[in-house]
Design a protein around this motif. Sequence first.
Motif, short mmCIF file in Angstrom:
data_model
loop_
_atom_site.label_atom_id
_atom_site.label_comp_id
_atom_site.label_asym_id
_atom_site.label_seq_id
_atom_site.Cartn_x
_atom_site.Cartn_y
_atom_site.Cartn_z
N VAL A 1 0.84 -1.20 0.00
CA VAL A 1 0.00 0.00 0.00
C VAL A 1 0.87 1.25 0.00
CG1 VAL A 1 -1.73 1.31 1.27
CG2 VAL A 1 -1.93 -1.17 1.13
N GLY A 2 1.97 1.22 0.78
CA GLY A 2 2.89 2.35 0.80
C GLY A 2 3.56 2.56 -0.54
N VAL A 3 3.95 1.47 -1.21
CA VAL A 3 4.55 1.57 -2.54
C VAL A 3 3.56 2.20 -3.52
CG1 VAL A 3 5.47 0.26 -4.49
CG2 VAL A 3 6.09 -0.39 -2.16
N LEU A 4 2.31 1.73 -3.48
CA LEU A 4 1.28 2.27 -4.37
C LEU A 4 1.07 3.76 -4.11
CD1 LEU A 4 -0.65 1.01 -6.55
CD2 LEU A 4 -2.43 1.16 -4.81
N GLY A 5 1.03 4.14 -2.83
CA GLY A 5 0.85 5.55 -2.48
C GLY A 5 1.99 6.42 -2.97
N ALA A 6 3.22 5.90 -2.88
CA ALA A 6 4.38 6.66 -3.34
C ALA A 6 4.33 6.87 -4.85
CB ALA A 6 5.66 5.92 -2.94
N ILE A 7 3.92 5.84 -5.58
CA ILE A 7 3.79 5.97 -7.04
C ILE A 7 2.73 6.99 -7.39
CG2 ILE A 7 3.11 4.74 -9.14
CD1 ILE A 7 4.26 2.19 -7.83
N ASP A 8 1.59 6.91 -6.71
CA ASP A 8 0.49 7.85 -6.95
C ASP A 8 0.94 9.30 -6.71
OD1 ASP A 8 -2.43 8.39 -7.37
OD2 ASP A 8 -2.30 9.07 -5.29
N LYS A 9 1.63 9.52 -5.62
CA LYS A 9 2.11 10.86 -5.28
C LYS A 9 3.12 11.37 -6.32
CE LYS A 9 4.20 13.51 -1.48
NZ LYS A 9 4.76 13.41 -0.11
N ALA A 10 4.01 10.48 -6.76
CA ALA A 10 5.03 10.89 -7.72
C ALA A 10 4.42 11.30 -9.06
CB ALA A 10 6.02 9.74 -7.92
N ILE A 11 3.43 10.52 -9.53
CA ILE A 11 2.80 10.84 -10.82
C ILE A 11 2.03 12.16 -10.73
CG2 ILE A 11 1.07 10.11 -12.52
CD1 ILE A 11 1.79 7.23 -11.88
N LYS A 12 1.26 12.33 -9.66
CA LYS A 12 0.50 13.57 -9.51
C LYS A 12 1.42 14.77 -9.38
CE LYS A 12 -3.61 11.42 -7.49
NZ LYS A 12 -4.34 11.09 -6.24
N GLY A 13 2.61 14.56 -8.83
CA GLY A 13 3.56 15.65 -8.69
C GLY A 13 4.12 16.14 -10.00
N MET A 14 3.98 15.34 -11.07
CA MET A 14 4.48 15.76 -12.38
C MET A 14 3.51 16.71 -13.08
SD MET A 14 7.43 14.44 -12.81
CE MET A 14 7.64 14.72 -14.57
N HIS A 15 2.25 16.71 -12.65
CA HIS A 15 1.22 17.61 -13.21
C HIS A 15 1.11 17.44 -14.74
CE1 HIS A 15 0.86 19.58 -9.34
NE2 HIS A 15 2.17 19.78 -9.33
N LEU A 16 1.17 16.20 -15.18
CA LEU A 16 0.95 15.91 -16.61
C LEU A 16 -0.52 15.53 -16.78
CD1 LEU A 16 4.12 13.83 -17.50
CD2 LEU A 16 3.62 16.18 -18.14
N GLN A 17 -1.23 16.30 -17.58
CA GLN A 17 -2.68 16.13 -17.71
C GLN A 17 -3.05 14.75 -18.21
OE1 GLN A 17 -4.74 18.58 -20.64
NE2 GLN A 17 -6.22 19.14 -19.08
N ASP A 18 -4.01 14.12 -17.50
CA ASP A 18 -4.59 12.84 -17.92
C ASP A 18 -3.57 11.70 -18.01
OD1 ASP A 18 -7.06 14.01 -18.07
OD2 ASP A 18 -6.92 14.46 -20.21
N LYS A 19 -2.50 11.76 -17.23
CA LYS A 19 -1.54 10.66 -17.22
C LYS A 19 -1.74 9.83 -15.95
CE LYS A 19 0.31 11.02 -21.08
NZ LYS A 19 -0.36 10.13 -22.00
N TYR A 20 -1.81 8.53 -16.13
CA TYR A 20 -1.98 7.62 -15.00
C TYR A 20 -1.39 6.28 -15.38
CZ TYR A 20 -5.87 5.88 -17.82
OH TYR A 20 -6.63 5.38 -18.85
N THR A 21 -1.37 5.36 -14.44
CA THR A 21 -0.87 4.02 -14.73
C THR A 21 -1.76 2.96 -14.11
OG1 THR A 21 1.09 2.58 -14.67
CG2 THR A 21 0.65 3.90 -12.71
N VAL A 22 -1.85 1.84 -14.76
CA VAL A 22 -2.37 0.63 -14.13
C VAL A 22 -1.14 -0.19 -13.76
CG1 VAL A 22 -4.55 0.67 -15.36
CG2 VAL A 22 -2.62 -0.52 -16.37
N ILE A 23 -1.22 -0.94 -12.67
CA ILE A 23 -0.01 -1.62 -12.18
C ILE A 23 -0.38 -2.83 -11.35
CG2 ILE A 23 0.12 -0.14 -10.11
CD1 ILE A 23 3.19 -0.29 -10.37
N PHE A 24 0.46 -3.85 -11.43
CA PHE A 24 0.35 -5.02 -10.57
C PHE A 24 1.60 -5.09 -9.71
CE2 PHE A 24 1.23 -9.45 -9.53
CZ PHE A 24 0.02 -9.85 -8.99
N LEU A 25 1.40 -5.17 -8.39
CA LEU A 25 2.49 -5.33 -7.43
C LEU A 25 2.25 -6.64 -6.68
CD1 LEU A 25 2.36 -1.73 -5.88
CD2 LEU A 25 4.09 -2.54 -7.49
N GLY A 26 3.16 -7.59 -6.80
CA GLY A 26 2.98 -8.87 -6.13
C GLY A 26 4.25 -9.34 -5.46
N ILE A 27 4.15 -9.77 -4.21
CA ILE A 27 5.29 -10.33 -3.48
C ILE A 27 5.11 -11.84 -3.41
CG2 ILE A 27 6.53 -10.45 -1.29
CD1 ILE A 27 5.80 -7.56 -0.80
N VAL A 28 6.02 -12.56 -4.09
CA VAL A 28 5.99 -14.02 -4.07
C VAL A 28 6.89 -14.49 -2.93
CG1 VAL A 28 6.55 -16.12 -5.33
CG2 VAL A 28 5.55 -14.16 -6.54
#
Length: 468
Positions: free
Chosen positions: A310-337
Amino acid sequence: MYKTSKRVALVAVNILIIVAYVVLMLTLLPGRTSGAGIFEICLVSGVFFILIAYAANMVRQSVLARVRKMTIESGETEILSKFIEKLRFCYTLDDFYVAISEYLEKQADCAALLVERKQNYILYNSPNRLTTTDSIRDKLFLSFSEDWPDSFNYFDRHLGVTTNHRKSRGFFIVYQQIHLYVFCRYTRLFDPDVYNRLFEEFKRFISRSNTLSTLQEISSTTKEWEQLANTQQSFLPVIEEMPKIPKLQIATYFRPLVNVSGDYYSVLPINEHKTLLVLGDVSGKGLPAALIMGLVMNTVKIIENKEDLVGVLGAIDKAIKGMHLQDKYTVIFLGIVDTEEMKIRYINASMSDPVILSPAPDGYRMKPLTSNASVVGILDMDLENIQVAEKRLFRGDTILMATDGVSEVMDDAGVELGDTEIFKKTLQSGAAKSPKEFVKDIVDLIMEYNGGKKLHDDVTMMIAKVGY
């Protein structure tokens, strides 16, 4: 409405000119019978006529501006006029999507569907029932064939073409097999004359967009693009040098549509037993997508506590929003095996469902790792309510993660690969093989299914086999 009002205004002004000139002549003619007198009358009246015509032209322009403001630039039609004006400065499909969202969706409360009709490839659809329901799309495709002539048309509530402006429930534009459908319950309130401007501007936009796409394809072979692609590749693990992880075999495949891509993946060992697998896809194409891709990969790489998904996802979300690039987002899978406890803990943020292929007496069972979080970087995320999911793993389980460039490959009939039985059978038969051989099977299927045509999206996948 605009043409009618314009015609009435012009006729009225012209009548005033004629009346004024006739009145002037009738005033000057009585009592003047000599040749000299008539000459003076003609000279004076000619001067007056020029002055009246000049004044009338000024009045005409003022009246036409007023008529335009009262029709094309007022009421509901004003919104469509603003959309047309915005369209004049659109150069890419991404620009066009922004214009649709800003004017047609938010201001006009319309829903839009943009389709490359030759292969029924959905380029854009509004988040609306009308544009996302398969039955409605099928009916549109049945009513308006791929060889529909370039034109502007209305459709009625039955989704059939109509010439009755007042009974229409939307309109569609066709140019070079690109179909734009706009659903609007008050289509009848738009001034009909605005549609000609919309059609012409749409044609110019498609021509511009095609030209730029061609130039981009050419430029993608230049040295600058090659350098950019090399820089982007440096963010990704080298396929031939995957980390050696006990009881976990991994193979990957990465094929960008052009030299740069919005797809990404990473394999990050946490300790002897735990490994973080990352795979994602940034919205859009080109430089902005590549920039966000690099940002995501760097964020995941430097974060200390990689077990806090959850912390990793939050950090990614914050970093992308900090770029202020209109309509840019990501879909992502994070899995720990975890190969010691034999489980996978994961967050799937709207990725095309990754899947576990598990050995069973009757073959391999497919267990989807379904989405449990929204897209990252554009929406407000409620991190406190995101639950990390968990699945048991067994020796011989194969985990497949892939971007939608795999499942959405189409054949000549427009059927997506992910919807076919052959795709399912390829997964079930390939799961018994090594990850490297399994990747090759899927890649071969993609190329065969696509019929050797140019792909429409980046293709990225990762396969991990547990227990070997």
